[in-house]
Design a protein around this motif. Structure first.
Motif, PDB file in Angstrom:
ATOM      1  N   UNK A  40      34.996  43.152  40.232  1.00 46.37           N
ATOM      2  CA  UNK A  40      35.676  42.809  41.480  1.00 46.37           C
ATOM      3  C   UNK A  40      35.625  41.301  41.728  1.00 46.37           C
ATOM      4  N   UNK A  41      36.662  40.774  42.353  1.00 41.73           N
ATOM      5  CA  UNK A  41      36.700  39.362  42.735  1.00 41.73           C
ATOM      6  C   UNK A  41      37.096  39.257  44.199  1.00 41.73           C
ATOM      7  N   UNK A 111      36.859  40.644  52.343  1.00 48.33           N
ATOM      8  CA  UNK A 111      35.690  40.031  51.715  1.00 48.33           C
ATOM      9  C   UNK A 111      35.574  38.602  52.194  1.00 48.33           C
ATOM     10  N   UNK A 112      34.719  37.836  51.562  1.00 46.86           N
ATOM     11  CA  UNK A 112      34.529  36.472  52.006  1.00 46.86           C
ATOM     12  C   UNK A 112      33.373  36.390  52.982  1.00 46.86           C
ATOM     13  N   UNK A 113      33.517  35.544  54.000  1.00 50.10           N
ATOM     14  CA  UNK A 113      32.427  35.252  54.920  1.00 50.10           C
ATOM     15  C   UNK A 113      32.620  35.947  56.256  1.00 50.10           C
ATOM     16  N   UNK A 131      30.215  38.455  51.279  1.00 44.70           N
ATOM     17  CA  UNK A 131      30.282  39.653  50.452  1.00 44.70           C
ATOM     18  C   UNK A 131      30.222  39.266  48.980  1.00 44.70           C
ATOM     19  N   UNK A 132      29.278  39.869  48.273  1.00 41.54           N
ATOM     20  CA  UNK A 132      29.174  39.676  46.824  1.00 41.54           C
ATOM     21  C   UNK A 132      30.079  40.713  46.169  1.00 41.54           C
ATOM     22  N   UNK A 133      31.210  40.295  45.563  1.00 38.19           N
ATOM     23  CA  UNK A 133      32.141  41.267  44.985  1.00 38.19           C
ATOM     24  C   UNK A 133      31.512  42.163  43.926  1.00 38.19           C
TER      25      UNK A 133
END
Length: 384
Positions: A40-41, A111-113, A131-133
């Motif tokens: 995941x990214x 995701x992100x911050x 979030x850590x993908x």
């Protein structure tokens, strides 16, 4: 000659048409096929970006096999102009079609911050999380108390980013004064608070917010949710309960909330107070005495004195009969439900048992033994 040329031209056009159809069908299959992404990214789309920039970024990160097919697919489905800014979690194997749909559907970033403002019973904390993908879990990057501490650099940086998400998490048992003071300290919010909402009228929950939201609007959301909960629980109450109104239910629920942090105990704690009310016994609960001293403005931070247990306040259930005149905190849904549907017990006493829970008793003799055990635990703790 002309017939031969025309025939050859027709054959060429037919072949070209078949080839074109084949290419289109192949492109469609590629567009809808499972993608090459294995991990995941988190894809960030800046404001003002376009599908060309996004498609190249996806190809560079191994999320799509061909950026041209990605752009053509978006054009063909009329979604190129619907690209949204934000941070999007692209999962392994996502097709180009699924990614385009995800980037154009809108809604909150996935995701992100995110910055979470946790309003607790003893303190308020602002957490910067990403979030850590790879694990699909949030990792804390910074934390501080916005009511007293200076914001760290990580917080200031993320506050300036347009795709940062915000959430306020309200703990069960906070007072309305604590909530208002916390909202005042949150720089992502705007506007003044005209007055502190009545105690018990704010629903403990998690609230998604946007930067620049009005503090009064956030409080209104909390009040609306609590009103819905109160009405729903009261309407579903069993027959024959000893509480006369939703207001009494709310008051009792707030006491239950302050008396135990163990979810499984709420029904037992509620049964003690209901049994005492039925028998005409005073509730004699310390949190009501504390509220009479602090009025919900902060934490007492020490044990109660004997003079305070005898002190005359409207909330001191050691000296008044029945319930106090108002709630002493904002109870959660589970405590509201426990107030109208307590466990069926004969308990009329309880005391801390040293594990974070309580020891319950039906007789004073049994209760005194439990109290002696607790005093022994307290003495051992103070000596260690």
């Amino acid at each position: 000659m002309w017939r031969s040329l025309a025939s050859n031209m027709l054959t060429f056009l037919i072949v070209a048409l078949f080839l074109l159809v084949g290419v289109v069908l192949w492109g469609q299959s590629q567009y809808r096929a499972e993608g090459p992404l294995t991990d995941a990214i988190c894809l960030r789309v800046d404001r003002g970006s376009n599908m060309g920039v996004v498609s190249r970024s996806l190809e560079e990160q191994g999320a799509v096999t061909d950026s041209l097919i990605f752009r053509l697919g978006a054009d063909y489905t009329d979604k190129t102009g619907q690209l949204k800014a934000g941070s999007f979690l692209i999962r392994p194997g996502a097709s180009m079609e699924q990614i385009v749909d995800q980037l154009t559907r809108g809604g909150a970033s996935t995701c992100g911050t995110e910055i979470v403002y946790r309003v607790g019973v003893t303190s308020t904390e602002a957490q910067v999380r990403e979030l850590d993908p790879a694990t699909d879990k949030f990792v804390e990057r910074a934390a501080f108390d916005p009511t007293v501490d200076e914001a760290p650099e990580a917080y200031v940086e993320k506050r300036s980013m347009a795709d940062t998400r915000y959430r306020i998490s309200l703990a069960e048992g906070v007072t309305s004064w604590q909530v208002v003071e916390a909202l005042k300290a949150i720089d992502a919010l705007t506007g003044e608070v005209a007055e502190i909402p009545a105690e018990g009228t704010l629903a403990p929950d998690s609230y998604e917010i946007v930067a620049g939201a009005e503090r009064s609007a956030i409080l209104a959301r909390m009040q609306e949710l609590q009103t819905l909960r109160i009405n729903a629980v009261w309407e579903s109450r069993p027959e024959g309960i000893s509480l006369a109104s939703p207001e009494e239910m709310l008051i009792l629920a707030s006491i239950i909330e302050k008396e135990t942090g163990v979810p499984e105990e709420r029904g037992q704690v509620a049964s003690v107070f209901i049994n005492r009310l039925k028998q005409g016994m005073r509730l004699q609960t310390d949190p009501t005495v504390i509220y009479g001293i602090t009025k919900g403005q902060g934490v007492l931070g020490r044990g109660l004195r004997q003079s305070e247990l005898r002190g005359q306040t409207p909330w001191n259930t050691y000296v008044i009969d029945g319930l106090p005149p108002t709630p002493i905190a904002n109870p959660g849904l589970a405590s509201l439900e426990a107030a109208v549907a307590p466990d069926e017990t004969d308990f009329v006493f309880f005391v801390a048992d040293g594990t974070g829970g309580h020891a319950f008793a039906t007789t004073l003799e049994e209760h005194n033994r439990n109290v002696a055990k607790w005093r022994e635990i307290e003495a051992n703790q103070s000596n260690n």
